[in-house]
Design a protein around this motif. Structure first.
Motif, PDB file in Angstrom:
ATOM      1  N   LEU A   1       2.211   1.725  -3.496  1.00  0.00           N
ATOM      2  CA  LEU A   1       1.171   2.267  -4.381  1.00  0.00           C
ATOM      3  C   LEU A   1       0.902   3.734  -4.082  1.00  0.00           C
ATOM      4  N   ASP A   2       0.854   4.088  -2.800  1.00  0.00           N
ATOM      5  CA  ASP A   2       0.628   5.491  -2.435  1.00  0.00           C
ATOM      6  C   ASP A   2       1.743   6.383  -2.960  1.00  0.00           C
TER       7      ASP A   2
ATOM      8  N   LYS B   1       0.839  -1.199   0.000  1.00  0.00           N
ATOM      9  CA  LYS B   1       0.000   0.000   0.000  1.00  0.00           C
ATOM     10  C   LYS B   1       0.874   1.249   0.000  1.00  0.00           C
TER      11      LYS B   1
ATOM     12  N   VAL C   1       1.970   5.281  -7.443  1.00  0.00           N
ATOM     13  CA  VAL C   1       0.806   5.141  -8.331  1.00  0.00           C
ATOM     14  C   VAL C   1      -0.304   6.100  -7.913  1.00  0.00           C
ATOM     15  N   LEU C   2      -0.905   5.860  -6.770  1.00  0.00           N
ATOM     16  CA  LEU C   2      -2.039   6.677  -6.325  1.00  0.00           C
ATOM     17  C   LEU C   2      -1.618   8.092  -5.945  1.00  0.00           C
TER      18      LEU C   2
END
Length: 175
Positions: free
Chosen positions: A156-157, A153, A160-161
């Motif tokens: 991804l943070d 996570k 990506v996000l």
């Protein structure tokens, strides 16, 4: 690859030699064993067709007609043929018709490509033939992050996000 070929042919399954007696048959309940209809004494494995709703792949060139040149090793042409929609990211858009020129790589005809997006370094952290090598340090970071949901996570943070666009992603991985 056989399952993708079945998807291209719009058949529900395909026979595949070499799977019987392997762990694939144990871990993939959708792989079945049947008697060969042409020689019932011979068992053979069958696997379901793969026909993705969307496929995304990276190439190094595309023209304005949607023809894309990609690595032959990536089987982009087969993936594109089997998929309902195809998005190709490419290093560069070129004038002319790539289907009418000699190309270095596999030509994916525009008839199989839904959209082309120019994205320099779009294969990162993997390589793009003749353009840039694998970013081994970043791949190791990815592998380490993938060891748990919490660390993934965070990955991804960060990449990506937590990025607005591809340029911001590239700035983060360069930093």
């Amino acid at each position: 690859m056989s399952a993708l070929q079945a998807g291209v042919m719009n058949v529900p399954f395909v026979p595949v030699r070499g799977l019987l007696g392997t762990d694939y048959m144990k871990v993939r309940p959708d792989f079945k064993e049947i008697a060969n209809p042409y020689d019932p004494r011979e068992p053979i494995a069958i696997v379901p067709a793969i026909a993705p709703d969307v496929a995304v792949f990276h190439g190094w060139q595309a023209d304005w007609l949607g023809n894309v040149v990609a690595s032959a090793a990536a089987d982009a042409k087969l993936i594109a043929q089997a998929s309902r929609r195809v998005i190709a990211t490419v290093e560069e858009l070129v004038d002319g018709n790539l289907a009418e020129q000699p190309v270095h790589g596999a030509l994916v005809p525009g008839i199989h490509v839904t959209a082309v997006v120019q994205a320099s370094r779009g294969a990162h952290p993997t390589s793009c033939h003749g353009r840039y090598p694998i970013d081994r340090e970043h791949l190791l970071e990815y592998i380490e992050a993938a060891r748990s949901d919490a660390t993934f996570k965070g990955y991804l943070d960060r990449y990506v996000l937590g990025t607005r666009d591809h340029a911001e992603y590239l700035a983060r991985v360069a930093g």
